[in-house]
Write an enzyme that holds these catalytic residues in place. Structure first.
Site, PDB file in Angstrom:
ATOM      1  N   GLU A 155     -22.372  30.730  -1.174  1.00  0.00           N
ATOM      2  CA  GLU A 155     -21.848  30.500  -2.534  1.00  0.00           C
ATOM      3  C   GLU A 155     -20.322  30.459  -2.538  1.00  0.00           C
ATOM      4  OE1 GLU A 155     -25.520  32.034  -5.230  1.00  0.00           O
ATOM      5  OE2 GLU A 155     -23.834  33.403  -5.146  1.00  0.00           O
ATOM      6  N   GLU A 183     -31.559  29.081  -2.212  1.00  0.00           N
ATOM      7  CA  GLU A 183     -31.827  30.243  -3.067  1.00  0.00           C
ATOM      8  C   GLU A 183     -32.368  29.769  -4.399  1.00  0.00           C
ATOM      9  OE1 GLU A 183     -28.925  33.355  -3.760  1.00  0.00           O
ATOM     10  OE2 GLU A 183     -28.079  33.044  -1.755  1.00  0.00           O
TER      11      GLU A 183
HETATM   12  C1  BG6 Z   1     -26.809  34.909  -5.240  1.00  0.00           C
HETATM   13  C2  BG6 Z   1     -26.459  35.610  -3.957  1.00  0.00           C
HETATM   14  O1  BG6 Z   1     -25.678  34.922  -6.025  1.00  0.00           O
HETATM   15  O2  BG6 Z   1     -27.770  35.436  -6.062  1.00  0.00           O
HETATM   16  C3  BG6 Z   1     -27.438  36.658  -3.503  1.00  0.00           C
HETATM   17  O3  BG6 Z   1     -26.205  34.703  -2.921  1.00  0.00           O
HETATM   18  C4  BG6 Z   1     -27.971  37.386  -4.712  1.00  0.00           C
HETATM   19  O4  BG6 Z   1     -26.809  37.485  -2.574  1.00  0.00           O
HETATM   20  C5  BG6 Z   1     -28.696  36.385  -5.605  1.00  0.00           C
HETATM   21  O5  BG6 Z   1     -28.776  38.464  -4.421  1.00  0.00           O
HETATM   22  C6  BG6 Z   1     -29.360  36.998  -6.812  1.00  0.00           C
HETATM   23  O6  BG6 Z   1     -28.449  37.779  -7.499  1.00  0.00           O
HETATM   24  P1  BG6 Z   1     -28.785  39.282  -7.883  1.00  0.00           P
HETATM   25  O7  BG6 Z   1     -27.550  39.797  -8.482  1.00  0.00           O
HETATM   26  O8  BG6 Z   1     -29.923  39.219  -8.828  1.00  0.00           O
HETATM   27  O9  BG6 Z   1     -29.128  39.949  -6.604  1.00  0.00           O
END
Ligand code: BG6
Length: 471
Positions: free
Chosen positions: A173, A364
């Protein structure tokens, strides 16, 4: 008749990050990373030293349980597994002369397991876990010296794992630094404290580091495929007013500048105006400009949500992944206030492909939710139909994008096994197909259980998407 538009060889799998699951924060010669002093994620400023309330110090103990965990991923039929190498396991202080052999050996063992099951690794070099020493002694990515430290680290792991790892992502990111200078850039300042000059200089250093690592990768193995990784948050105008539409466009351009540089090898023109307005004069050498020409093979991204944009200062702001944004009244939100917008994923895939003409990889996506573990007699499980619905609807949109003609390499859902959340550093917010018995107080057996979504995803993978429910 076959319904699925997912191509043969589509890389189905899941994603994690070292700092959110490994634990063992001081074992195997590991140094501290910035995450070890972030017990509350983005909620409160970093602490001086690690504190016992930081769940990331223990993680889900993957460092010791990786064999069991990878066996579970294999049971789901994973084709690919995205994980990150903890930079501070390899160079504990970031500026060490020699790498830490124990750290390198740990990832050899991870790769051994993946090879055992024929799972393709997808490795993130830097996932919000810069060695703490580089933040505290050097000022993080504000300092040009980090370029050399990063390239040395990248060169070390490229050499070590060549022939075993094909797919690499340089920075997780990478555009997050625009919003979170510490997490994204290891700069111990808030967004309000950092000057635009310092911020864009740090961005420049990261861009050069990524490009130089890419150049080195090309000399080490012809087989390597290098990607950048960006947060993708579609921004819709809140009202059909030209001003709102333009605001949405301008914010999109700022987010996209990272992909633009990675793909085109040069700064986009729109940035020049930003530089002028903020009187930014960057230290950019001739060599930097040459190095930036080392562009990526593919663009990977996270997608969780979309936001609205408006010039109306009174508009209500919503929650969200790092970026935040204006609340869109047209979409539902998760328990953490993140907009749920499956069509936004198709929108993101289309806009990114139109812009960059590169293969895309969704690395993701997922739903952070509160799960209830239920006792079924012989085992325990979670009936997570909400997660299944979320993922089904998003994957149906991925399929639509494939039909739109967009080359999509694969899909790795976030937090395929429950892990510590990044923004809030809690365990309660779960994304996994695999439940981990651990609570927000750090209590629990750490036993792993298959959720309903485990069996659902297994079927999706086995049928190459044929089993998805289309509306
Ligand atoms: C992304 C990151 O921003 O979102 C992850 O790359 C992160 O590391 C994921 O865990 C989800 O966000 P969160 O805050 O719900 O864990």
């Amino acid at each position: 008749m076959k319904k699925s538009a997912f191509p043969e060889g589509f890389l189905w799998g899941g994603a994690t990050a070292a700092n959110q699951l490994e634990g063992a924060f001081d074992e195997g010669g590991k140094g501290l990373s910035i995450q070890d002093v972030m017990p509350n994620g983005l909620m409160t400023p970093p602490t001086e030293a690690p504190t016992s309330d930081n769940l990331k110090l223990k993680g889900i103990d993957h460092y010791h349980r990786y064999q069991e965990d990878i066996a579970l991923l294999a049971d789901m039929g994973f084709k690919v597994y995205r994980f990150s190498i903890a930079w501070s396991r390899i160079f504990p202080n970031g500026d060490n002369e020699e790498p830490n052999e124990e750290g390198l050996a740990f990832y050899d063992r991870i790769l051994d397991e993946l090879e055992k099951y024929g799972i393709e690794p997808l490795v993130t070099l830097s996932h919000y876990e810069t060695p703490l020493n580089l933040a505290r002694s050097y000022g993080g990515w504000s300092n040009r010296k980090l370029i050399d430290f990063y390239v040395k680290y990248a060169t070390t792991v490229f050499n070590r794992y060549k022939g075993r790892v094909k797919y690499w992502l340089t920075f997780n990111e990478v555009n997050s630094i625009l919003h979170q200078p510490f997490m994204g850039g290891a700069i111990e300042k808030t967004r309000e404290e950092i000057t635009e000059q310092e911020l864009y200089q740090a961005i420049h250093h990261i861009m050069v580091a990524s490009a130089r690592a890419t150049a080195v990768a090309r000399t080490i193995s012809q087989d390597f495929s290098i990607g950048c990784m960006v947060i993708s948050v579609p921004r819709y105008p809140l009202r059909p007013r030209p001003e709102d539409a333009f605001k949405a466009l301008r914010e999109t351009q700022l987010d996209a500048l990272f992909g633009d540089i990675h793909v085109n090898g040069e700064y986009p023109n729109t940035l020049l105006r930003v530089f002028k307005e903020h009187e930014i004069e960057l230290d950019i050498s001739e060599q930097d400009l040459v190095d930036l020409r080392n562009t990526v093979d593919f663009v990977s991204f996270s997608y969780y949500m979309s936001v609205a944009e408006t010039t109306d200062p009174s508009a209500e702001r919503g929650g969200g992944n790092i970026m935040g944004g204006v609340k869109n009244p047209e979409v539902e939100v998760s328990d953490w206030g993140w907009a749920i917008d499956p069509v936004g994923l198709r929108y993101a895939l289309n806009t990114m492909y139109d812009r960059w003409h590169k293969p895309l990889f969704i690395v993701e996506n997922g739903l952070g939710a509160v799960d209830q573990l239920v006792d079924e007699g012989t085992t325990k499980t979670v009936h997570d139909d909400y997660r299944i619905n979320y993922m089904n609807d998003h994957l149906v949109q991925v399929e639509e994008a494939l039909k739109d003609g967009i080359p999509i390499m694969g899909y790795t859902s976030w937090g395929c096994i429950d892990l510590i959340s990044a923004s809030t550093a809690e365990m309660k917010k779960r994304y996994g197909f695999i439940y981990v018995d651990l609570d927000n107080n750090g209590e629990g057996t750490l036993d792993r259980y298959r959720k309903d979504s485990f069996y659902w995803y297994k079927e999706v993978i086995a049928t190459n998407g044929e089993s998805l429910k289309r509306g």
